[in-house]
Scaffold this active site. Sequence first.
Site, PDB file in Angstrom:
ATOM      1  N   GLU A   1     -23.124  14.345 -20.341  1.00 49.05           N
ATOM      2  CA  GLU A   1     -24.262  14.068 -19.572  1.00 49.05           C
ATOM      3  C   GLU A   1     -23.993  14.231 -18.139  1.00 49.05           C
ATOM      4  OE1 GLU A   1     -27.011  12.370 -17.854  1.00 49.05           O
ATOM      5  OE2 GLU A   1     -25.048  11.326 -17.051  1.00 49.05           O
ATOM      6  N   HIS A   2     -25.195  14.846 -17.557  1.00 49.00           N
ATOM      7  CA  HIS A   2     -25.021  15.838 -16.612  1.00 49.00           C
ATOM      8  C   HIS A   2     -25.432  15.306 -15.153  1.00 49.00           C
ATOM      9  CE1 HIS A   2     -24.860  19.404 -14.637  1.00 49.00           C
ATOM     10  NE2 HIS A   2     -25.530  20.211 -15.304  1.00 49.00           N
ATOM     11  N   SER A   3     -25.863  13.745 -15.328  1.00 44.84           N
ATOM     12  CA  SER A   3     -26.691  13.283 -14.044  1.00 44.84           C
ATOM     13  C   SER A   3     -25.949  13.351 -12.853  1.00 44.84           C
ATOM     14  CB  SER A   3     -27.618  12.139 -14.419  1.00 44.84           C
ATOM     15  OG  SER A   3     -26.492  11.068 -14.683  1.00 44.84           O
TER      16      SER A   3
END
Length: 624
Positions: free
Chosen positions: A337-339
């Site tokens: 997950e990149h946020s």
Amino acid sequence: MPSLTGPRPLNWKAAAPPIPNFVAQRAYLPRLPVPDLSATLERLKTSLLPLAHSEAEFADVSRKIDALGSHAGLGTTLQSRLLERANEREHWLEEWWDNLGYLGYRDSVVVNVSYYYGFDEQPAHLPQTPAARAAGLARGALVFRQKLQSGQMMSDRTKEGEFCMDTYRWMFDCCRIPGLQGLDWSVSHAGADADELGYIIVVRRNRFWKIKGIVDGRILSMTELEKQIQHIYDSTPDEYPGVGVLTASSRDIWAQDHAHLAADPRNTSILHTIHSSAFLISLDTDTPTTPIALSRSLWHGSLSSSTSDVPGLKNRWVDKPVQFIVFDNAHAGLMGEHSVMDGTPTVRMCDEVLDWLADPDFDLGSPYGIPPPTPEPLDFVVDETTRGAIDRASKAAYDLADSQAMGYHLTPYGKAAIKTFGVSPDSWAQMIIQLAYARLLRARGLKREGGTYEAATTRKYWKGRTETIRVVTSQSDTFIRAMDDPHVSPEDRKKLFDAAAKTHIALAKAAGTGEGVDRHMLGLKLCLKEGEPVPELFSDPVYKRSGNWVLSTSAIFSDHFPAYGWGEVVPEGFGVAYMTGYDDRLQYTVTSRKDVPNQEFVDEIARAAMDLYDLYTTQAKPML
């Protein structure tokens, strides 16, 4: 227990505990600078020249750039406001980038945002079962987590100096939360008592389980972890409701479904347990064997065309920053997950864990006399509303994943040969992409309608993340034209390539020091006040074209990753993940929508790679 359905906490990011031995970086790492306005505008103008379709277009956008930068223009006012913001904050871009780049993005993070790494095979000295594979990854990740949180880990660094480690606090014990008001956030539970954390969520056939990874401060041995994971395999013969697929919905839909789930106290407890887990392991029933099959199973899970279903995504929780996926043939990888954390921290984590497991001397731990606790099933209360949401989410996820194409190519030479030519491997790989794309457009009679994004890290600064390298240059275009011009000699083509590569290197170095174009221009635009006229430049077609990333590219390296990638960022574009670290090959993974000529582009990459190699081996051919 914090609220899971209320408004986003104002201090959500500051509430995450820092990594103890990296707190001091705040005092000595420099802050991300606000570049000089005139320098940024000059870089912008230079970058737009090859993207303009005519001299008149370029003259018009140049006039608008000059107007913004003039003494009478609004640019100086916006620059002053941006400098004031930078003086008042630790990082002038951080909040804007979090919200606009990630947390305010409302489409599904699957395909569009999340990335994946596919791992090499289980080392031969370890048991070859999927339970053992999962247990080894779990043991290694828990050791990495312990080293990180106890201050035993050195900071990332290059020969120029160390990198900011702030985003490492978002690797373990945390999760992204879908927001009902258009903005997500992340919550970290790190810093609690070791026996309260240090557990792992394992998912099998859509059923969630909690297993202990740490007991009385001791990381369990691989054997103890394997026993718990095998229990889950043995105890889950049937499918459970696919609640995990809800996380793959568009963020606003997921926020509504999340709020409905959390209305039940038991579900609230399970959600809290998932969010605060060290990490998650998905035990997937798929058995991918090829690089593309492994990539697609990691990227969006297996698909069932007969039922328009996504079995793989039902067995995930895509809001976890670290989610290992282990398949029934013991192949494995990671979905990230990149946020609030870019890919480089998880590259390091995975690389070190896989290095440890490949070493027969790595401490796999010794079982205690007391057996580990039996895994605890976490069964959601699933009512008719949630069942309907699962069905809708499954159909939407299937349509999204099924819309995607993927190509994969390995060149027959790699870094070793390229270095004998005296060329930067990254510039070489990028010029291959540029040449291939130009030929693809030419074959289809199309004009270029966007730019090329390459990510550069700005982690030399406190809280730094990325800046854009604008790869398309006049020098690269001149080289590309020369490669297919029979009147240009090989010697002149080499000279033109060298000029293009040197320009690319200079742009990459500038971006890494915060002297790019895109982050600064974003900051200026966001400093506009309500009611103020928007400068003409921001609506100019050439300027807008330059930020339409038809080629979204990035490179990482681990010799443990035969697969790596993410999705395209615009409908007509390509995502190009590449690796230049292997001595004997370059690795390209190309993603796009099915209605975009993916395989043709991959074929052009293969052709361009050989044409460039042949250009440099005209007189002396290095060993392959």
